[in-house]
Design an enzyme around this catalytic site. Structure first.
Site, short mmCIF file in Angstrom:
data_model
loop_
_atom_site.label_atom_id
_atom_site.label_comp_id
_atom_site.label_asym_id
_atom_site.label_seq_id
_atom_site.Cartn_x
_atom_site.Cartn_y
_atom_site.Cartn_z
N TYR A 169 0.85 -1.20 0.00
CA TYR A 169 0.00 0.00 0.00
C TYR A 169 0.88 1.25 0.00
O TYR A 169 1.98 1.26 0.56
CB TYR A 169 -0.93 -0.03 1.23
CG TYR A 169 -1.84 1.17 1.33
CD1 TYR A 169 -2.61 1.57 0.24
CD2 TYR A 169 -1.92 1.91 2.51
CE1 TYR A 169 -3.43 2.68 0.32
CE2 TYR A 169 -2.75 3.01 2.60
CZ TYR A 169 -3.50 3.40 1.49
OH TYR A 169 -4.29 4.51 1.58
N TYR A 227 -2.91 5.36 8.86
CA TYR A 227 -2.46 3.99 8.58
C TYR A 227 -1.27 3.75 9.50
O TYR A 227 -0.12 3.87 9.11
CB TYR A 227 -2.08 3.88 7.11
CG TYR A 227 -1.88 2.46 6.60
CD1 TYR A 227 -2.96 1.65 6.31
CD2 TYR A 227 -0.60 1.93 6.40
CE1 TYR A 227 -2.80 0.36 5.84
CE2 TYR A 227 -0.41 0.65 5.92
CZ TYR A 227 -1.52 -0.14 5.64
OH TYR A 227 -1.35 -1.42 5.16
N1 LIG Z 1 -7.97 -3.04 1.25
C1 LIG Z 1 -7.13 -2.09 0.90
O1 LIG Z 1 -7.50 -0.92 0.77
C2 LIG Z 1 -5.70 -2.45 0.61
C3 LIG Z 1 -4.91 -1.54 -0.09
C4 LIG Z 1 -3.59 -1.88 -0.39
C5 LIG Z 1 -3.08 -3.11 0.02
N2 LIG Z 1 -3.88 -3.98 0.72
C6 LIG Z 1 -3.29 -5.27 1.14
O2 LIG Z 1 -3.97 -6.33 0.51
C7 LIG Z 1 -3.74 -7.51 1.28
C8 LIG Z 1 -5.05 -8.23 1.47
O3 LIG Z 1 -5.90 -7.45 2.30
P1 LIG Z 1 -7.40 -7.12 1.96
O4 LIG Z 1 -7.57 -5.65 2.10
O5 LIG Z 1 -7.80 -7.76 0.70
O6 LIG Z 1 -8.20 -7.72 3.21
P2 LIG Z 1 -8.68 -9.17 3.55
O7 LIG Z 1 -9.34 -9.06 4.88
O8 LIG Z 1 -9.46 -9.78 2.45
O9 LIG Z 1 -7.33 -10.00 3.64
C9 LIG Z 1 -6.48 -10.04 4.74
C10 LIG Z 1 -6.31 -11.51 5.07
O10 LIG Z 1 -5.21 -11.69 5.96
C11 LIG Z 1 -5.51 -12.84 6.72
N3 LIG Z 1 -4.59 -12.88 7.85
C12 LIG Z 1 -4.43 -11.97 8.85
N4 LIG Z 1 -3.47 -12.38 9.68
C13 LIG Z 1 -3.01 -13.57 9.21
C14 LIG Z 1 -2.02 -14.50 9.64
N5 LIG Z 1 -1.30 -14.29 10.76
N6 LIG Z 1 -1.82 -15.62 8.92
C15 LIG Z 1 -2.54 -15.86 7.79
N7 LIG Z 1 -3.49 -15.01 7.33
C16 LIG Z 1 -3.71 -13.89 8.04
C17 LIG Z 1 -6.97 -12.63 7.09
O11 LIG Z 1 -7.58 -13.82 7.48
C18 LIG Z 1 -7.53 -12.11 5.77
O12 LIG Z 1 -8.00 -13.20 4.98
C19 LIG Z 1 -3.07 -7.06 2.57
O13 LIG Z 1 -1.68 -7.22 2.46
C20 LIG Z 1 -3.41 -5.59 2.61
O14 LIG Z 1 -2.50 -4.83 3.38
C21 LIG Z 1 -5.17 -3.69 1.02
#
Ligand SMILES: NC(=O)c1ccc[n+]([C@@H]2O[C@H](COP(=O)([O-])OP(=O)(O)OC[C@H]3O[C@@H](n4cnc5c(N)ncnc54)[C@H](O)[C@@H]3O)[C@@H](O)[C@H]2O)c1
Length: 369
Positions: free
Chosen positions: A246, A256
């Site tokens: 991000y 954040y």
């Molecule tokens: N949503 C946004 O705006 C955004 C923007 C940029 C980057 N991201 C990144 O995208 C990625 C996915 O996130 P998302 O936003 O799709 O949310 P999401 O909730 O779909 O995914 C996060 C996942 O991480 C899993 N998780 C958390 N701790 C864990 C652990 N210890 N072991 C295994 N799994 C674990 C959760 O169960 C969940 O399925 C992350 O790296 C997040 O930082 C998200």
């Protein structure tokens, strides 16, 4: 462990039966009070309109030689970080399946029971629809916790926690999951890290504890190192991995916090170093996607995702809401042979927001001198 051709078949054989209360998904990030507040706040009208506009599909075969296809037929993917159908992990799974890959998942132990229940009840059936009329299937689902590398590193209180104890005797640490994948799936081609966690994400960095900071780094950055360390040896040559990062890693994004910006900076730096090391050692590519804001479960827990989506809509070069499928499609490309010379790179998939140096909707710009 199982081969899944239908939800019931899939989940009946999942090795775990983990009794979890309904709101136990990651107590740190998934706080029910914040979640409810956000759900009750209506999204701006333009966001509703824009939401489903971008639904590009991947052509799995070029028809009659016209067009360049992403073809991942015969490739095996392991995706860590799917616990519902709202996040980037699911969208990546779907895009890879559209391109013909076989998908296995690593699901966070505390979220597995809920994921399993929703899947079995058909809650995801609509989002499982593929463009060829089929359904997204997961050939294997492994319980996983990416903050633990080996069984020896799991603290006693976690080991004895009933949800973790119910995960079965094959283990949930990264090394054990890699071993289980090797024996039940075989060699893999595509590795996806789509997970993050920061227990103090809502705190400014200046108020973040050492524990919270290191927990964010452990779950959100080192977990990717650990995955490449343990899965790299079981990846076929010319395989590829991606992680999700991000903009807060490279620009100041107030709110954040909790060391999550630091974790994303580490993840991106590691992407370069791991590209070199895993490229030389395993002949695989390592990239990251810097995604724009998406109202996923994890993002909602941070508390201001709706505003970030509205901000991006107002200020990014391309004025539309980011669809998870756009990140899924970019991931499918990066993981495909079409990206065979791309490694060590962070690609922004954010409607161009990262390139802006000024917010066109700033109130300051509206004032007359
Ligand atoms: N949503 C946004 O705006 C955004 C923007 C940029 C980057 N991201 C990144 O995208 C990625 C996915 O996130 P998302 O936003 O799709 O949310 P999401 O909730 O779909 O995914 C996060 C996942 O991480 C899993 N998780 C958390 N701790 C864990 C652990 N210890 N072991 C295994 N799994 C674990 C959760 O169960 C969940 O399925 C992350 O790296 C997040 O930082 C998200």
């Amino acid at each position: 462990m199982t081969t899944l051709s239908a939800p019931r078949a899939v989940l009946a054989n999942v090795r775990t039966t983990i009794p979890v209360p309904p709101v136990s998904l990651g107590q740190s990030l998934f706080r029910p009070c914040v979640h409810q507040q956000l759900q009750s706040r209506p999204a701006p009208a333009h966001l509703h309109r824009a939401q489903h506009r971008q639904r590009a599909t991947i052509v799995t075969r070029a028809a009659g030689g016209s067009g360049l296809a992403i073809d991942l037929t015969g490739k095996k993917a392991f995706i860590a970080g799917v616990a519902d159908d709202q996040g980037f992990g699911w969208a990546i799974a779907k895009a890879l399946a559209e391109a013909g890959a076989e998908i296995s998942l690593g699901v966070w132990v505390p979220a597995l029971k809920i994921f399993e229940g929703s899947y079995t009840k058909g809650k995801f059936d609509k989002s499982r629809q593929l463009s060829n009329g089929g359904l997204l299937e997961f050939t294997h689902i492994f319980p996983m916790d990416a903050v633990y590398d080996t069984p020896e590193g799991v603290p006693e209180d976690v080991k004895s926690n009933k949800r973790y104890a119910a995960a079965g005797d094959k283990g949930f640490t990264v090394s054990e999951v890699a071993r289980n994948v090797e024996s039940e799936v075989g060699k893999i081609d595509l590795l996806v890290h789509s997970l993050a966690n920061g227990p103090e994400v809502t705190k400014p960095l200046l108020e973040t504890s050492r524990h919270g900071y290191l927990a964010a780094l452990s779950a959100s950055a080192y977990s990717n190192v650990s995955m490449l360390q343990h899965f790299g040896p079981l990846m076929n040559e010319n395989g590829a991995s991606i992680s999700l990062t991000y903009l807060a890693s490279e620009r100041i994004i107030p709110g954040y916090g909790g060391g999550m910006s630091s974790a994303k900076a580490a993840l991106e730096s590691d992407t370069r170093v791991l590209a070199y090391e895993a490229g030389r050692k395993h002949k695989i590519r390592v990239n990251a996607i810097s995604a724009g804001p998406l109202g996923s479960r994890a993002a909602k827990a941070i508390g201001f995702i709706d505003k970030m989506i509205a901000y991006s809509y107002a200020n990014a070069p391309i004025q539309k809401e980011l669809a998870a499928s756009e990140v899924g499609n970019a991931a499918a490309f990066l993981l495909s042979p079409l990206a065979s010379a791309i490694t060590g790179t962070v690609i922004h998939v954010d409607n161009g927001l990262h390139a802006m140096g000024l917010a066109p909707d700033s109130a300051t710009l509206q004032t007359s001198e």
